[in-house]
Design a protein around this motif. Structure first.
Motif: not given
Length: 274
Positions: A104-114
């Protein structure tokens, strides 16, 4: 016979792309002095046999400057893409193997950057890192890993359902052991192709932020700086100052793209019978 000939054509294009890029990088590294040398007795010369790309308003050889700029772009592209691909590999494996919270944390970071405009994020990171060569490499590296990380995460999710991975877990093997011994070897083809396909994006974005004035300094003959400086002279009829460096950048990007696509065809089993 047809498939064999297509495979030979793929290998040939791959070899040509590698030779072109290595030649440009090696030649550019030897042109540092020539790219900066000024001679006002030869300024604003049209392209000729002695100066294939002409000279600029300070009498600098545009062919030498273009080669040096391309070698800088290739260096930045290779370093930034390598760092970015390693980040994607590590985070992609962690997201798929360390449980729902880490995922969840890594997916959130990916979505934030994208979700942030790409060029804006790239400029902010480059400026915060001090601009120059180091700032550009850090900026490009930390903004290009998200798509590959998603791809690797999805691949690991599928591999986790494989019988041999489940058996290894039931035998008491740890998550990192399973990831290293049973999952990582299957990810190397996707990792290699993703790494190579990052090169053209890294080169174009480096040239873009340098063109806008947020990348390499004006003392370095980067392609972005060459194109930026040539804009004010286009209205004066000095068309060769932008045309040849721009075409050289496009050809270099295309060569990187061909390298990645043909490497994918050789590695990917699904492309073996195309």
């Amino acid at each position: 016979m047809k498939q064999w000939n297509r495979r030979k054509a793929t290998v040939l294009i791959l070899v040509i792309s590698i030779l072109f890029l290595v030649t440009v990088a090696a030649a550019g590294s030897q042109c540092s002095d020539a790219a900066r040398a000024t001679d006002f007795s030869r300024k604003n010369l049209l392209p000729c046999l002695e100066y294939p790309f002409g000279t600029d308003w300070m009498g600098r050889d545009m062919f030498a400057r273009t080669l040096k700029g391309l070698s800088l772009s290739i260096l930045i592209g290779v370093l930034a893409a390598a760092i970015s691909a390693v980040i994607a590999l590590v985070l992609g494996i962690c997201a798929a193997t360390l449980g729902r919270r880490a995922d969840g944390v890594i997916t959130w970071v990916i979505d934030l950057i994208m979700g942030i405009p790409h060029m804006l994020l790239l400029i902010l990171i480059s400026v915060a890192a001090g601009r120059g060569l180091k700032g550009v490499i850090i900026g490009v590296a930390f903004t290009h890993w998200t798509s590959l990380a998603r791809l690797i995460r999805a691949e690991v999710m599928q591999l986790k359902e494989s019988p041999y991975v489940k058996i290894a877990g039931k035998l008491g093997k740890g998550k990192w052991y399973v990831a290293y011994r049973h999952i990582l070897p299957h990810l190397l083809p996707q990792f290699a192709v993703g790494l190579v396909l990052m090169f053209p994006h890294a080169i174009l974005h480096e040239a873009s932020i340098t063109f806008l004035g947020f990348g390499l300094t004006s003392e370095q003959p980067a392609i972005g700086i060459i194109l930026s400086e040539s804009m004010k002279y286009l209205v004066l009829g000095k068309w060769w100052l932008a045309l040849f460096p721009g075409l050289a950048l496009v050809v270099t990007v295309i060569m990187f793209y061909l390298l990645g696509e043909n490497l994918r065809r050789l590695i990917d089993p699904n492309s073996a019978h195309e």
